[in-house]
Design a protein around this motif. Structure first.
Motif, PDB file in Angstrom:
ATOM      1  N   SER A  74      18.597  56.480  21.805  1.00  0.00           N
ATOM      2  CA  SER A  74      18.227  55.290  22.570  1.00  0.00           C
ATOM      3  C   SER A  74      18.006  55.697  24.019  1.00  0.00           C
ATOM      4  CB  SER A  74      19.316  54.206  22.483  1.00  0.00           C
ATOM      5  OG  SER A  74      20.486  54.642  23.132  1.00  0.00           O
ATOM      6  N   LYS A  76      18.896  54.351  27.557  1.00  0.00           N
ATOM      7  CA  LYS A  76      19.761  53.397  28.263  1.00  0.00           C
ATOM      8  C   LYS A  76      19.250  53.258  29.694  1.00  0.00           C
ATOM      9  CE  LYS A  76      23.701  54.453  25.333  1.00  0.00           C
ATOM     10  NZ  LYS A  76      22.857  55.098  24.317  1.00  0.00           N
ATOM     11  N   ASN A  78      19.930  51.199  32.107  1.00  0.00           N
ATOM     12  CA  ASN A  78      20.868  50.889  33.200  1.00  0.00           C
ATOM     13  C   ASN A  78      21.351  52.131  33.924  1.00  0.00           C
ATOM     14  OD1 ASN A  78      20.578  48.240  32.642  1.00  0.00           O
ATOM     15  ND2 ASN A  78      22.698  47.834  32.090  1.00  0.00           N
ATOM     16  N   ARG A  99      19.190  46.413  27.880  1.00  0.00           N
ATOM     17  CA  ARG A  99      19.854  47.533  28.555  1.00  0.00           C
ATOM     18  C   ARG A  99      19.522  48.868  27.913  1.00  0.00           C
ATOM     19  NH1 ARG A  99      25.875  44.904  29.329  1.00  0.00           N
ATOM     20  NH2 ARG A  99      25.200  43.262  30.728  1.00  0.00           N
ATOM     21  N   SER A 100      19.172  48.825  26.640  1.00  0.00           N
ATOM     22  CA  SER A 100      18.785  50.059  25.958  1.00  0.00           C
ATOM     23  C   SER A 100      17.706  49.741  24.932  1.00  0.00           C
ATOM     24  CB  SER A 100      19.994  50.726  25.293  1.00  0.00           C
ATOM     25  OG  SER A 100      20.454  49.950  24.214  1.00  0.00           O
TER      26      SER A 100
END
Length: 198
Positions: A74, A76, A78, A99-100
């Motif tokens: 993934s 991410k 953030n 966020r992901s």
């Protein structure tokens, strides 16, 4: 070689220990890759850390033309610097931003030395891209991620195939990875947005 060489002239299968034993040595010319495919790919599969696939010549099934390992991953956002976060999310509608984002990691990718300089790597990347936007794909996957060797030839190969560096500079990537400035950066994270194929 024609763009459909792998699909028309080869058989696609899992790279399993028994298959490796019955094939000629699969040599890519990179010791790390050669060792992985020969000695570690089966361990990754057994531990559910990744699956390794290959294409073998139909005219000589003992010849592995190319191989690759994929695993779930993934992105991410953030944890990314703002400029890079925007780069990842700019094509995603605001209401769908998270966020992901789901991704698939190409952990290893190698082409038999006998078939190098015939664009097999390009054909293989196109196959992987199409594979993950196929209606038969059983999970959502927005990005393909690769941790490419930090060598100009390798980086150029992925850039030519429309992958972009996730970080704008090596310094930015070192900071993300919490590596000291003096630490060599052996690989660079690169991504391909699969939405471009739809």
């Amino acid at each position: 070689m024609q763009n459909n060489f792998l699909e028309n002239s080869c058989t696609f299968s899992l790279l399993e220990p028994e298959l490796l034993q019955n094939c000629k040595p699969f040599i890519c010319g990179n010791n790390d890759l050669d060792d992985f495919f020969l000695n570690n790919s089966a361990l990754y599969t057994a531990q559910l850390l990744g699956k390794t696939y290959c294409f073998r010549l139909d005219s000589d099934p003992s010849t592995i033309v190319c191989a690759f390992t994929v695993a779930n991953d993934s992105i991410k956002v953030n944890f990314l610097p703002n400029s890079r976060k925007k780069k990842v999310t700019e094509a995603i509608p605001h209401i769908k931003r998270h966020r992901s984002y789901p991704a698939v990691l190409i952990g290893r990718l190698g082409v038999n030395e006998q078939f190098q300089s015939h664009h097999i790597g390009d054909i293989l990347l196109n196959f992987i891209k199409d594979w993950f936007v196929s209606p038969e794909n059983k999970t959502g996957c927005r990005f393909i991620v690769v941790d490419a060797y930090n060598q100009s030839k390798i980086l150029h190969f992925y850039e030519k195939n429309k992958f972009q560096a996730l970080f704008s500079s090596e310094a930015q990537e070192r900071e993300y990875l919490t590596l000291p400035d003096t630490h060599p950066l052996y690989t660079r994270l690169m991504i391909f947005d699969l939405i471009n194929l739809l």
